[in-house]
Design a protein around this motif. Structure first.
Motif, short mmCIF file in Angstrom:
data_model
loop_
_atom_site.label_atom_id
_atom_site.label_comp_id
_atom_site.label_asym_id
_atom_site.label_seq_id
_atom_site.Cartn_x
_atom_site.Cartn_y
_atom_site.Cartn_z
N GLU A 192 7.80 23.46 103.47
CA GLU A 192 6.56 24.06 102.45
C GLU A 192 6.66 25.12 101.26
O GLU A 192 6.41 24.95 100.09
CB GLU A 192 5.61 23.89 102.84
N GLU A 193 7.36 26.63 102.42
CA GLU A 193 7.45 27.28 101.62
C GLU A 193 9.01 27.16 101.09
O GLU A 193 8.80 27.64 99.76
CB GLU A 193 8.46 28.40 102.62
N VAL A 194 9.60 26.44 100.60
CA VAL A 194 10.46 26.38 99.65
C VAL A 194 10.56 25.58 98.51
O VAL A 194 10.49 25.49 97.31
CB VAL A 194 11.82 25.20 100.29
N ARG A 195 9.58 24.50 99.02
CA ARG A 195 9.04 23.89 97.92
C ARG A 195 7.98 24.61 96.63
O ARG A 195 8.20 24.95 95.32
CB ARG A 195 7.72 22.78 98.02
N ILE A 196 7.23 25.34 97.21
CA ILE A 196 6.62 26.48 96.63
C ILE A 196 7.44 27.69 95.39
O ILE A 196 7.25 28.14 94.52
CB ILE A 196 5.42 27.21 97.59
N SER A 197 8.28 27.80 96.60
CA SER A 197 9.88 28.87 95.64
C SER A 197 10.08 28.28 94.62
O SER A 197 10.08 29.43 93.32
CB SER A 197 10.56 29.23 96.33
N GLY A 198 10.02 26.68 94.57
CA GLY A 198 10.48 26.06 92.95
C GLY A 198 11.77 27.07 93.09
O GLY A 198 12.22 26.61 91.73
N LEU A 199 12.46 26.62 94.48
CA LEU A 199 14.53 26.89 94.26
C LEU A 199 14.62 25.71 93.40
O LEU A 199 14.03 24.66 93.97
CB LEU A 199 14.43 27.35 95.36
N ARG A 200 15.73 26.06 92.57
CA ARG A 200 16.88 25.03 91.74
C ARG A 200 17.70 25.73 92.06
O ARG A 200 18.47 26.59 92.10
CB ARG A 200 16.87 24.45 90.62
N GLY A 201 18.27 24.63 92.18
CA GLY A 201 19.95 24.18 92.27
C GLY A 201 20.66 25.53 91.64
O GLY A 201 20.99 24.90 90.41
N ARG A 202 21.54 26.20 92.01
CA ARG A 202 21.83 27.45 91.57
C ARG A 202 24.08 26.68 90.98
O ARG A 202 24.28 27.51 90.16
CB ARG A 202 23.09 29.02 92.23
N GLY A 203 24.45 25.98 91.36
CA GLY A 203 25.41 25.19 90.90
C GLY A 203 25.84 24.53 89.42
O GLY A 203 26.92 24.11 89.18
N GLY A 204 24.48 24.45 89.11
CA GLY A 204 24.78 23.97 87.56
C GLY A 204 23.49 22.79 87.66
O GLY A 204 22.64 22.98 86.32
N ALA A 205 23.29 21.88 87.52
CA ALA A 205 22.49 20.68 87.43
C ALA A 205 21.43 20.74 88.77
O ALA A 205 20.14 21.15 87.63
CB ALA A 205 22.66 19.47 87.91
#
Ligand code: SF4
Length: 588
Positions: A192-205
Motif C-alpha cells: 500500500e505504501e508503494v502504491r501511495i508513493s506513485g513509484l514508476r519504473g526508472r528503466g524507461g517504460a
C-alpha cells in the motif's frame, strides 16, 4: 570445470560460456561440443548462444582484447584518433589480431563511461580518460606483456562523478532499516505504501511498480522471482553503474523489499558485461548482507522470510536490456525478446511469476520504506513522483550523475552541468527524444520528456545529422535479427544515412526514410526496432537543413556511381566517345 561449477544447469549456459572463455581465451569448437554433451543440449543451441553475444568469440583474439567504446560521446572526445594511434603503435589493424597473437583492437557499443571517456575495455575491464599519453603507455604495457593487475591503478579506476545529490544519493542508508520498516507494516501494508508513493519504473517504460508487484504476488505459483535489470546499455547512460558502485546495499535491499511484497524466494541481478569490474564489489556486499541476516534463511530472524540473490553476467548484447530478452539470457539462451502476453509477472524466469525492475527503481523503494509513500510522492510531479537520476555527458563542463526532482526543466539541467551554446540535447539515449533549443523549457517527466537517464549535450559545433547517423549504426549493429522489419529496416536506414553522408542523397531518400520509420514502428517485434528511427525522424523534423544540404538531387540518385564504374571497361576497350557514357542519348 565451469559446467560442474554451475551444477550442469542448462539455464547457466551463458555463465558457463563466459567462464570457459575466461579460462582458455576463446570458445573453440571442441569446447562447445563438450559443453553441449555435459549439459545434454543440442550443440546448435550452445553455438547459437556463443554466436549471439558480442563478448563471446569462437575464434582466437589477442591475449589483450582491447575494445574502444564507439558511443558518439567517446567519438566527440577523440576515440577514433586514439584507436588509430594505438593500432599504429601496436602494428595491428582494427578488427584483427596482431601477428604474434598478443593483441586485438576493435570497437564495441557504448561502455557506459560517457562521463570519463574516451574509454576502452581491456579483457573486459574498463580503462577510462584515454589520451595520447595513456595510449602510448598502454602500448608499452601490452608490448611488455604486463598483466592487467600490474597496470597503473588509476587507469582502471572508474569515478562515480556524482554532481548533484537528492534523496537517494544524499541520504545515509543503514542496511536493514528499510526492510525492518516494510516488514513492520506487513506485506499488504508495505504494498500500500508503494502504491501511495506513485513509484514508476526508472528503466524507461515508467510502469507503476505497485501494480507490477501486485500482479506478481497474485499470480499462481509459489516459486516467484525478483530480477534486477542492471543491463543499462542505452548509449549515454551510466547512472546505474554509479548506483551499483555506491549504493549496492540499497539495490539489494530493494530486491529484498520486492521479495517481501511478492513472496519471492529467489533473486537474480543481471549485470551488464561492461560492468564486470563491479562483480567483486557486489559479491562482497552480498556476503556482508548474508552475514548480517539480511539475506538467506529467515531474514531478520524468527518470523522472517527466505530470500537470496545471485548475480548473472551479461556478455555485450544491448537487446538484453529489454525485460523478456533479459529473461531469455538469464535462462542461458540467446537474448531474443519474447512475444507478450504472457507477461513476466505471470510467466517470467523459467516460466515462473517474475518481477523485473530497474536498478534505480529498486533503490528508490528503500526511500519509500523508510519515509513512507506520501513523503516520497511529495517530490516531483503528480504523474512522476520522486527524483530521477540523469547521466549527463557531452559538451558540458561537469559531466556526471545528477539527481533532480521530476519536473526539472532541460534548461535548468543545462545550466547546472555547465553547457555553453547547447544546440541539441538527446534525452533518453539513442532511442530517446532529440530536443532542440526552442524546447529547452520542457520538463524531465513521464508526461513531458521521459528518460531512463541519458542526457547527452551537443553544442553548436556538432552536426545533428552525424549524431543521428551514429545512433542508426548502433541500432543496425544491435538488432538481434529475429524479425525481418528490424533486421532489414535498420540496415536500410543505415544505408540511407551513409548515402546522405557521402553526398549522394536525393529527396526521394528522405521519403524512403519516412516510409522506413512507419515500417519499423508498426512491424517490429520489440522496442529496439520501433525506436530505432527516432533520432533520424526527430532530427529530420527539427534540423532538416542538416539533411537537405547533403542532397545532390531532388529526385532519385543511386548510391552507386554506375558511370564511374564503367571507366575500367572504357579504358580496356579504348573508348571514350559519348555513347560509352551513361548520360548519352541518341538523337532521334
Ligand atoms: Fe530483434 Fe529488432 Fe526484432 Fe527486437 S525488433 S526482436 S531487436 S530484430
Amino acid at each position: 570445470q565451469a559446467v560442474e561449477h554451475h551444477r550442469r544447469e542448462p539455464s547457466q549456459l551463458l555463465q558457463i560460456l563466459i567462464e570457459t572463455q575466461d579460462g582458455i581465451g576463446h570458445l573453440p569448437p571442441a569446447s562447445l561440443t563438450r559443453i553441449a554433451d555435459l549439459l545434454d543440449l543440442p550443440r546448435s543451441r550452445v553455438e547459437g548462444v556463443a554466436g549471439f553475444y558480442s563478448f563471446l568469440h569462437m575464434e582466437p583474439v589477442g591475449r589483450y582484447r582491447i575494445l574502444f567504446s564507439d558511443n558518439i560521446i567517446d567519438r566527440m572526445l577523440g576515440s577514433r584518433g586514439l584507436m588509430e594511434s594505438l593500432c599504429r603503435l601496436l602494428e595491428v589493424a582494427p578488427g584483427e589480431v596482431s601477428a604474434d597473437g598478443a593483441v586485438s583492437v576493435d570497437t564495441t557499443s557504448c561502455t557506459g563511461m560517457g562521463d570519463q571517456g574516451p574509454a576502452i575495455l581491456v579483457n573486459g575491464l574498463a580503462v577510462t580518460r584515454l589520451d595520447e599519453a595513456r595510449v602510448e603507455r598502454i602500448a608499452s604495457l601490452v608490448r611488455a606483456g604486463t598483466p592487467l593487475a600490474d597496470w597503473p591503478a588509476d587507469y582502471l579506476h572508474v569515478d562515480d562523478n556524482i554532481r548533484r545529490r537528492g534523496a537517494l544519493l544524499g541520504e545515509d542508508f543503514v542496511p536493514g532499516a528499510a526492510l525492518q520498516a516494510a516488514m513492520a507494516r506487513g506485506r499488504q501494508g508495505w504494498l500500500e505504501e508503494v502504491r501511495i508513493s506513485g513509484l514508476r519504473g526508472r528503466g524507461g517504460a515508467g510502469f507503476t511498480t505497485a501494480v507490477k508487484w501486485m500482479a506478481c504476488r497474485d499470480a499462481p505459483g509459489a516459486d516467484k522471482v525478483v530480477v534486477c535489470n542492471a543491463d543499462e546499455g542505452e548509449p549515454g547512460t551510466f547512472k546505474d553503474r554509479v548506483l551499483l558502485a555506491s549504493q549496492a546495499e540499497r539495490i539489494f535491499e530493494g530486491m529484498t523489499l520486492a521479495a517481501w511484497a511478492t513472496g519471492a524466494r529467489q533473486g537474480l541481478l543481471y549485470l551488464r558485461g561492461e560492468y564486470r569490474y563491479l562483480l567483486k564489489h557486489l559479491r562482497a556486499v552480498l556476503a556482508l548482507r548474508r552475514a548480517a541476516g539480511l539475506l538467506g534463511a529467515r531474514i531478520l530472524g524468527e518470523g522472517g522470510f527466505d530470500f537470496d540473490i545471485d548475480i548473472h553476467l551479461g556478455a555485450g548484447a544491448y537487446v538484453c536490456g529489454e525485460e523478456t530478452a533479459l529473461l531469455e539470457s538469464l535462462e542461458g539462451k540467446r537474448g531474443t525478446p519474447r512475444i507478450r502476453p504472457p507477461f513476466p509477472v505471470t510467466h517470467g524466469y523459467l516460466g515462473r511469476p517474475t518481477v523485473v525492475n530497474n536498478v534505480e527503481t529498486l533503490a528508490k523503494t528503500t526511500l519509500i520504506a523508510v519515509q513512507g509513500g506520501a513523503a516520497f510522492a511529495a517530490t516531483g510531479t503528480p504523474q512522476s513522483t520522486g527524483t530521477k537520476l540523469l547521466s549527463i555527458s557531452g559538451d558540458c563542463a561537469y559531466p556526471g550523475v545528477y539527481e533532480y526532482p521530476f519536473g526539472v526543466t532541460i534548461e535548468h539541467v543545462l545550466e547546472d552541468c555547465g553547457a555553453h551554446d547547447p544546440q541539441v540535447v538527446q534525452v533518453g539515449g539513442a532511442s530517446g527524444v532529440t530536443i532542440a533549443g526552442h524546447e529547452f523549457h520542457r520538463r524531465i517527466a513521464f508526461e513531458d520528456v521521459p528518460t531512463a537517464g541519458a542526457f547527452m549535450v551537443f553544442d553548436g559545433r556538432r552536426d545533428p545529422f552525424e549524431m543521428a547517423r551514429n545512433f542508426v549504426h548502433f541500432f543496425a549493429h544491435e538488432s538481434c535479427g529475429f524479425c525481418t522489419p528490424c533486421r532489414v529496416g535498420t540496415a536500410l536506414l543505415k544505408g540511407y544515412m551513409d548515402k546522405l553522408a557521402s553526398g549522394k542523397g536525393a529527396k526521394m531518400d528522405l521519403a524512403d526514410i519516412e516510409w522506413l520509420d512507419r515500417l519499423l514502428k508498426n512491424a517490429s517485434h520489440c522496442g529496439l526496432g520501433s525506436s530505432a528511427p527516432n533520432p533520424v525522424i526527430d532530427t529530420l523534423i527539427k534540423f532538416r537543413p542538416a539533411y537537405e544540404r547533403r542532397l545532390v538531387s531532388l529526385d532519385f540518385k543511386p548510391a552507386f556511381d554506375l558511370d564511374a564504374a564503367l571507366e575500367t571497361a572504357r579504358r580496356m576497350t579504348g573508348r571514350d566517345d559519348p555513347a560509352a557514357h551513361l548520360d548519352w542519348r541518341e538523337e532521334v
